[in-house]
Design a protein around this motif. Structure first.
Motif: not given
Lengths: 247, 1166
Positions: B366-367, B444-445
């Motif tokens: 996700l990040w 991100f993402p």
């Protein structure tokens, strides 16, 4: 006391300048391009920023000198490329005198090749254009200075017209009238120096006075070049002068 | 039994180049000469030493010195004399991209000196790269041809345990864009799958090296560095592996302890449980199995998973939560999104109910952030061990659900807010660092999509106009670029197949710099957007909020993905987006302009003749307008009297004149060969690197890069441009602005945030462009345009013409035009080096995509041998004129389809992009304006094309059809319901079909088009001022075909320069050489031979031997010079199969085209 005199002198010069401007300078600056448009009643031309030569030369009737390229240049006798003055894009302009009667403008630059390399030797070239009201010619004084004494050939005041010649007649005081097209077999720099020379067509005459040469380009019989030549320049300084008249 | 394997895998993937099977085989075969090829392994090439056989016998490509097999199957290295080299690996170079992965045990011999023990080499290639250990630091370096300049250290203290194997992975990616002065190398180092170092080396790249690749030793540093320990396995790739792939390699090696949370294997029994659920006829129950599987693989409690499975048996719908709230399930619309609370909060699954498949791969994190702390830099993510990430909020409504993940780490906090509506997932990340920690980058993402396997899977990348890479996963498609720039003109991507796909974008309305990475591997597609937050000078912490990043489920292809992006632009209205179409600030003349010519001549004569031939005004893109050398003395652009003269003549002739300036760089020697103002004026305004020094680029000469956040930079360039505008120019072309990647500037004196990604545009070029427009408008220059290079979208609102000169990528699509037509103009492609119908396909594509035509070099478009192309240009120009309302005010619709499938033609478009493109013989597009639909068809071949166009008009709707054929045949069909329209197109001819609703009055439009098509039909009657000469009948000696025919002794040479002293013809481009009469005797030759000299990078041109006439005669032989000869002076013989048997005496000509200057010496018949 001296300070007062200095201030008064400056004020006088300032007033003189303002009055001369108000009474009609021969020189107007184009705000958009920065060019100096010069008109003394007999002829007009433009000195373009960054450029050493007069352009868009016209006689009093508005007839323009056929577009030409100035091939003023230096070549070193030991070989190497030719360096041209009209490849200088950064020539400086200095107005030394601007009165209703007299206009003296200096252009300061140097010889360059393409791509933009300056000729070796830190050569400083000054072309001083003197325009006087009531006189139908421009006096051009060319001064060269450098840091070495490398033998070189210098060509000055060297307009050239390529393609079909714009001139119908060439007049030289020595009665060596040159018929257009009589170029077969001639070589570069066929004619030696003359003191006066005129190029004429139906509507315009260009006269040049001074030690100049007239010759045709052997690579293109229809091209005519005109100019002064210093065959071998060995010193650190050089000064030449011509006048040119457009009528 | 040896358990270890060394693999040497060569995957020829360049930046975004695809391996097609058609040329994969030659690559494999080529490598077979170097390495043993393991049959049946595609696309990888493997080398094995295995199964107990002796190493030298089975792996002849390895040179082993003083090594021995260790009990576990690895190669033992004694730390003093052991060496391994890969035989014949001299031609294995890092080149564009490479991954080196190896497993090593580091155990210095007991008697080793501290010095020896502290220098362990893993990979070494003499004068190219090194990876190893120095002291307690993992160390990498590369050699750029003159020095070792790429030192990079791991950010950890490395104290290897002697009994343990470690995996080391090095990724190296070199970026070169000579036109933009760009050169950099991105390096990443992974230890056991965790990134421990990453850096971009600007203006530096590894040199090529012909030395063999060494493993476990480095012999070129004077004293040899030996590894003490074992080499457990090595894998090499010619592409960048995604992190997920690297982690797969690590996970697959049971000797290595991963430095990340390893996805669990599904325990026995769970698979059976999941299979029972998947047998359900209810899609969302099947989705439940996928959710549980992904959760377990991501670390969820496997024991509890069986319980969860049993909760779903016999159910008809999924509950909102599973596992007592561990899994929050959001079922909305066509898909189900699932997030989890434990073991670490995150997205677990995104299931497409209609396609009945899982889209989300558990490996996505996700990040992540890159944190600077003192002199060290570390990468941290929400899924790292020891990082506390929680799902802190879930709010459900009927239309959507919002959720919040919160992360606490040593360096600070991160918070992701998401909104999901069943189709679209929007997320935003906010990060705040603690004092002493600086957030350097935010990725991100970052997510991974499963491979889509329903038919062909396509990856849409925002390169130039937009490009679709087919069979993305199989081909290991890889796209990586900085945004905004030509290579990354927009922010979106999409991955889809026949069942649907996912659109993704950062949807950032500020246009700040970011890096996009779309990498495919066996896991699927890995997507990451990296932002550059910046920080205030003097502060020791910072915070950053990303843009609203979106993922959206869609059905269709690139076109539907483009519509999503366009819809978002309309909604968010970034500064570059014009709600009006056409954008009002684009002058009318610019909207209506047809043709651009690259003008750099001293005379206007040819341009005037061309304009008369076309019958429409030309726009001159003016180079060398002051006689100044190109790319010198920037940023000073002094005009000359010549500038004024040509400008006056062109304007008087009705032409538009747009001179060139550069808007980015400052030559170090800014006054011929001297430094004039670089130090005094320039230096305080240059982009400053992290080292505190001005960034230096090398192109023709050396340049600094201006930071346009400084008033001086803006004022100076504005002054230079305004001078030209005041002189009467119609606009200014500012080079590089919309093409080159932005630079992070670390100069505190510029008063912008340090290294922030929003400085380059928002505080730099945007105010410059706004000031220019305001200033010129105030002085009455309202018709003035600004144009620039490439097509970065963020300039579409302020730059009126974007030069997409390098749009030459196979699979390219008109994505940019779908979104930005009418909001800016496209002003040309580079024309040179085309082959086959490439030249026509290129021009026709410009037409149908709504671009302005060109930009042609004068010598190119006025060549006598371009007569047919000039005719085609006239037709396309007039067709563009007929279509202007559609292009400027309308919208592009989906590409029309034909009833009869026709194979694409592969042709060379030029020297950029992939060079060769596939296009159908008849290219087409469809536009809509004022309810009128138009179909443009262009036959790009020299044969008649017949087919039937699917009109795809609304059912039961009645339309009038107007058919305009470029041959002068016009047809009007009465109102009716039309499904198809058959057509026949003459060679190189155009057709336009209008579909007008029955009740719509389109009489003015119809009349306008009829008028222009009547002019198109007259084209062949217009005298061509540059027509080829027909008289080649000059007598000459008759020479036997079998003897050498020198170019210097030919009867005439056009388009080349005869070099008598050097005995060849130079500068051949669009060149014709007349050899007079050749006697072929009574036996027709089978082959001809001719000698040419040209550097390799200019290969690709075409040479044609013609009989009787160079244009209208018969082709005797032709071929492409597909390889160079090495240099301009090194002549090489090329063979030409004879296509037309010839005997007796015939006149022979050689035509040379599509080559940018080659030298020709002689030819003969064999």
């Amino acid at each position: 006391m001296m300070k007062t005199i200095k201030i008064l002198t400056v004020m006088l010069l300032l007033i003189s300048g303002i009055s001369s401007y108000a009474s009609g300078s021969m020189c107007q600056r184009d705000q958009r391009s920065g060019a100096l448009n010069i008109d003394n009643g007999y002829f007009s031309f433009t000195l373009f920023p960054g450029h050493m030569f007069p352009v868009w030369i016209k006689n009093a009737g508005g007839t323009g000198l056929p577009p030409c390229r100035f091939l003023d240049r230096i070549t070193f006798l030991k070989g190497g490329p030719a360096y041209f003055l009209d490849m200088d894009l950064y020539a400086e302009t200095v107005i030394l005198a601007d009165t209703p009667e007299r206009l003296l403008i200096e252009k300061r630059g140097t010889y360059c090749d393409n791509p933009q390399h300056a000729a070796p030797g830190n050569i400083r070239v000054t072309y001083a254009y003197l325009i006087e009201r009531g006189k139908p010619y421009v006096t051009l004084t060319m001064t060269l200075a450098r840091d070495n004494e490398e033998p070189a050939e210098v060509r000055f005041f060297h307009p050239a017209w390529s393609g079909a010649t714009p001139w119908h007649e060439v007049i030289m005081p020595e009665d060596k009238n040159f018929a257009v097209g009589r170029g077969d077999g001639v070589t570069d720099e066929m004619y030696g120096p003359v003191q006066h020379l005129s190029l004429k067509n139906d509507s315009l005459t260009l006269q040049v006075s001074g030690v100049v040469r007239f010759f045709c380009n052997r690579f293109n019989r229809n091209s005519f070049l005109l100019g002064g030549i210093k065959d071998v320049w060995k010193s650190r300084e050089l000064t030449m002068q011509v006048t040119f008249t457009v009528k | 039994m040896f358990s270890s394997i060394i693999r040497i895998i060569e995957l020829y993937l360049f930046q975004i180049m695809i391996i097609r099977k058609s040329f994969l085989f030659p690559v494999v075969l080529m490598l077979a000469g170097i390495f043993t090829v393991s049959a049946g392994v595609m696309p990888a090439v493997q080398v094995k030493w295995h199964n107990g056989q002796s190493i030298p016998e089975n792996v002849p490509q390895l040179i082993l010195k003083n090594t021995r097999l260790a009990p576990g199957g690895a190669l033992a290295m004694n730390g003093e004399t052991s060496e391994i080299a890969v035989k014949d690996s001299g031609n294995w170079n890092v080149a564009a991209a490479a991954t080196l992965h190896g497993v090593f045990r580091i155990a210095p011999p007991e008697n080793s000196t501290p010095e020896n023990a502290g220098h362990d080499a893993f990979f070494y290639k003499h004068n190219q790269l090194f990876l190893g250990v120095i002291g307690e630091k993992i160390y990498f370096n590369f050699f750029n041809g003159s020095a070792w300049v790429g030192a990079l250290y791991g950010n950890i203290s490395f104290k290897p345990e002697p009994d343990r194997f470690y995996s080391f992975t090095l990724t190296v990616k070199v970026h070169r864009d000579i036109a933009q002065g760009e050169l950099w190398t991105d390096v990443e180092i992974y230890l056991d799958g965790a990134c421990i170092a990453q850096k971009r080396f600007d203006q530096l790249a590894p040199a090529e090296s012909s030395a063999p690749l060494e493993i476990g030793c480095a012999t070129g540093f004077g004293e040899v560095w030996h590894l003490g320990g074992e080499v457990g396995g090595v894998q090499l790739y010619r592409r960048i592996l995604a992190e997920s792939e690297i982690r797969q390699l690590v996970t697959a090696d049971d000797r290595v302890t991963p430095a990340f949370d390893v996805p669990r294997q599904l325990p026995d029994g769970l698979n059976e449980e999941l299979a029972r659920i998947e047998a359900s006829a209810i899609p969302e129950i099947r989705a439940g199995a996928s959710i549980i599987r992904n959760w377990v693989l991501a670390g969820g409690d496997a024991g509890n998973a069986v319980t969860l499975c049993r909760q779903l048996y016999g159910k008809k719908e999924l509950p909102q939560t599973l596992g007592g709230g561990t899994l929050e399930i959001f079922k909305l619309g066509d898909s189900i999104l699932t997030v989890c609370r434990r073991p670490r909060a995150g997205i677990v699954s995104w299931y497409d109910l209609r396609a009945n498949r899982e889209m989300w791969h558990y490996a996505g994190k996700l990040w992540s952030v890159k944190i600077k702390h003192g002199s060290t830099a570390t990468v941290s993510s929400a899924t790292d061990p020891g990082v506390n990430t929680q799902l802190v909020s879930v709010e459900r409504s009927t239309d959507n659900v919002t959720f919040v993940f919160s992360t606490n780490a040593v360096w600070g906090i991160g918070e992701v807010r998401g909104v999901f509506d069943g189709k679209r997932l929007e997320m935003q990340l906010h990060t705040v660092s603690e004092p002493g920690f600086i957030i350097d980058t935010v990725t991100f993402p970052a997510f991974v999509l499963q491979p889509f396997r329903q038919g062909r899977d396509d990856l849409l990348v925002p390169c130039m106009s937009g490009r679709v890479i087919e069979n993305a996963v199989e081909n290991r498609a890889s796209y990586s670029s900085d945004y905004p720039r030509g290579y990354c003109s927009m922010q979106l991507g999409a991955y889809y197949d026949a069942a649907g796909g996912v659109y993704f974008s950062s949807e950032d309305p500020t246009g700040q710099m970011k890096k996009l990475d779309f990498l495919t591997g066996s896991s699927g597609l890995s997507v990451a957007y990296t932002f550059f937050p910046g920080w205030q000078y003097g502060k020791d912490h910072n915070e950053f909020t990303t843009s609203n990043c979106a993922l959206e489920l869609f059905r269709g292809n690139w076109y539907q993905a483009g519509l999503i992006y366009r819809r978002n632009l309309e909604k968010t209205s970034p500064v570059w987006w014009s709600a009006e179409q056409p954008r009002r600030s684009i002058p009318q003349w610019m909207q209506n302009n047809l043709i651009w010519v690259r003008f750099e001549d001293r005379k206007l004569d040819d341009a005037l003749k061309l304009q008369e031939f076309i019958g429409e005004p030309l726009a001159l893109h003016w180079y060398l307008w002051n006689g100044q050398t190109f790319d010198r003395d920037y940023p000073f652009f002094p005009p000359s009297p010549f500038t004024v003269e040509i400008l006056g003549q062109a304007r008087a002739a009705g032409m538009r004149v747009v001179p060139y300036v550069n808007g980015r760089i400052w030559e170090v020697k800014d006054f011929r060969d001297e430094i004039r103002a670089t130090d005094s004026l320039g230096r305080p305004n240059f982009v400053t690197g992290e080292n505190g020094q001005p960034v230096l680029e090398r192109g023709v000469v050396s340049y600094h890069v201006l930071c346009f956040a400084t008033p001086f930079s803006r004022d100076h360039l504005l002054g230079e441009m305004t001078r030209l505008i005041d002189m009467g120019c119609d606009g200014i072309y500012i080079d590089q602005v919309a093409a080159a990647a932005g630079k992070r500037c670390y100069n505190p004196g510029h008063r912008h945030d340090i290294a922030a990604g929003d400085v380059w545009f928002r505080h730099g070029h945007l105010p410059l462009l706004q000031q220019a427009r305001a200033r010129w408008a105030a002085s009455g220059h309202r018709e003035t345009v600004i144009t620039s290079e490439d097509n970065s979208e963020i300039y579409a609102g302020h730059i009126d013409g974007l030069l997409g000169w390098r749009w030459m990528y196979d699979g390219q699509v008109p994505l940019f035009m779908l979104i930005y037509s009418g909001r800016t103009q496209l002003v040309g492609l580079d024309y040179s080096n085309e082959l086959g119908n490439g030249i026509y396909a290129k021009l026709a594509t410009q037409l149908i995509w709504g671009e302005q035509l060109g930009w042609f070099m004068m010598s190119y478009i006025t060549s006598p041998y371009q007569h047919n192309f000039r005719l085609f240009l006239r037709r396309t120009a007039l067709c563009r004129k007929a279509m202007l309302d559609f292009f400027n005010r309308g919208m592009m619709l989906e590409v029309p389809q034909f009833t009869q499938s026709v194979p694409d033609i592969r042709a060379r478009w030029g020297m950029h992009g992939t060079q060769y493109l596939h296009t159908p013989p008849v290219v087409s597009s469809r536009w809509k304006w004022n309810n009128i639909e138009s179909f443009i068809l262009a036959n790009t071949t020299e044969s008649i094309q017949k087919n039937c166009l699917k009109l795809d008009l609304p059912e039961k709707a009645r339309y009038k059809l107007y058919v305009f054929n470029g041959n002068g045949k016009f047809e009007t069909l009465e109102p009716g319901i039309y499904r198809e329209k058959s057509f026949e197109l003459d060679p190189l001819q155009l057709m336009l079909i209008l579909a007008v609703p029955e009740n719509e009055d389109a009489s003015i439009t119809v009349e306008n088009i009829r008028r222009e098509f009547a002019r198109i039909a007259e084209s062949e009657n217009i005298p061509d001022p540059f027509a080829p000469r027909m008289d080649y009948s000059a007598p000459g000696p008759v020479t036997p075909a079998g003897q050498w025919h020198d170019g210097t002794k030919a009867l005439s040479v056009e388009g080349g320069r005869v070099e008598f002293q050097r005995n060849f013809v130079s500068h051949c481009n669009e060149c014709v050489i007349d050899f007079g009469t050749i006697d072929f005797g009574e036996t027709a030759p089978a082959e001809l031979e001719a000698e040419f000299a040209l550097p390799g990078h200019l290969a690709g041109g075409k040479v044609v031997f013609m009989l009787d006439h160079p244009v209208n005669g018969t082709v005797l032989a032709e071929r492409i010079l597909d390889q160079g000869s090495g240099s301009w002076s090194n002549f090489r013989a090329y063979r030409f199969p004879v296509l037309h048997p010839v005997t007796g005496q015939r006149k022979v000509f050689i035509r040379i085209g599509g080559i940018f200057l080659c030298n020709f010496k002689r030819w003969r018949a064999l």
